[in-house]
Design a protein around this motif. Structure first.
Motif, PDB file in Angstrom:
ATOM      1  N   ALA A 105      -3.185  14.688 -10.369  1.00 24.90           N
ATOM      2  CA  ALA A 105      -3.436  13.232  -8.858  1.00 24.90           C
ATOM      3  C   ALA A 105      -2.914  13.556  -7.724  1.00 24.90           C
ATOM      4  N   GLN A 154      -5.365  14.711  -4.872  1.00 20.15           N
ATOM      5  CA  GLN A 154      -5.002  13.613  -3.089  1.00 20.15           C
ATOM      6  C   GLN A 154      -5.131  15.040  -2.477  1.00 20.15           C
ATOM      7  N   TYR A 211       0.144   7.098  -2.563  1.00 20.40           N
ATOM      8  CA  TYR A 211      -0.150   7.538  -4.232  1.00 20.40           C
ATOM      9  C   TYR A 211      -0.281   6.339  -5.360  1.00 20.40           C
ATOM     10  N   LYS A 212      -0.581   5.299  -4.825  1.00 17.39           N
ATOM     11  CA  LYS A 212      -1.054   3.319  -5.774  1.00 17.39           C
ATOM     12  C   LYS A 212      -1.665   3.778  -6.856  1.00 17.39           C
ATOM     13  N   GLU A 213      -2.992   5.277  -7.060  1.00 18.18           N
ATOM     14  CA  GLU A 213      -4.002   5.460  -7.717  1.00 18.18           C
ATOM     15  C   GLU A 213      -2.897   6.140  -8.581  1.00 18.18           C
ATOM     16  N   PHE A 214      -1.960   6.617  -8.417  1.00 20.81           N
ATOM     17  CA  PHE A 214      -1.227   7.888  -9.634  1.00 20.81           C
ATOM     18  C   PHE A 214      -1.007   7.052 -11.338  1.00 20.81           C
ATOM     19  N   PRO A 215      -0.946   7.826 -11.573  1.00 19.87           N
ATOM     20  CA  PRO A 215      -1.034   7.795 -13.318  1.00 19.87           C
ATOM     21  C   PRO A 215       0.673   7.405 -12.801  1.00 19.87           C
ATOM     22  N   ARG A 228       1.323  -1.772 -10.219  1.00 18.43           N
ATOM     23  CA  ARG A 228       1.184  -1.972  -8.962  1.00 18.43           C
ATOM     24  C   ARG A 228       1.875  -3.830  -9.334  1.00 18.43           C
ATOM     25  N   SER A 250       0.702  -1.054  -0.627  1.00 18.48           N
ATOM     26  CA  SER A 250      -0.236   0.211  -0.226  1.00 18.48           C
ATOM     27  C   SER A 250       1.253   1.297  -0.634  1.00 18.48           C
TER      28      SER A 250
END
Length: 90
Positions: free
Chosen positions: A49, A53, A18-22, A26, A15
């Protein structure tokens, strides 16, 4: 975050905020080097992004009439909202 801002792809194994950032990939057992190298993103996408956030973490409410806190300050709330809106729209 620093790597992303410098245009480097980031591989995460768990986890991360910023795991959802362009540009963030993963790790999975099926991930290949070609998968990693095919990821493209722009500095502008990273900044947007990051601003989104920060917007989600701002200490403010959009509809103050729903605020029940005893120490709620409409003026401080307005300043907090203005600050984050300025960052998002830069």
């Amino acid at each position: 975050m620093e790597a992303l801002r410098f245009g480097k792809r980031v591989l995460v194994f768990g986890s991360a905020p910023y795991k959802e950032f362009p540009g963030v990939i993963r790790y999975t057992d099926q991930l290949t080097l070609d998968d990693i190298l095919s990821v493209r993103f722009t500095h502008q996408e990273i900044e947007l992004a990051h601003a989104r956030q920060k917007f989600n973490m701002v200490d403010a409410v959009v509809f103050p009439e729903g605020a029940n806190a005893e120490n709620f300050s409409a003026e401080q709330n307005f300043q907090n909202l203005a600050k984050i809106f300025n960052e998002v729209t830069r």
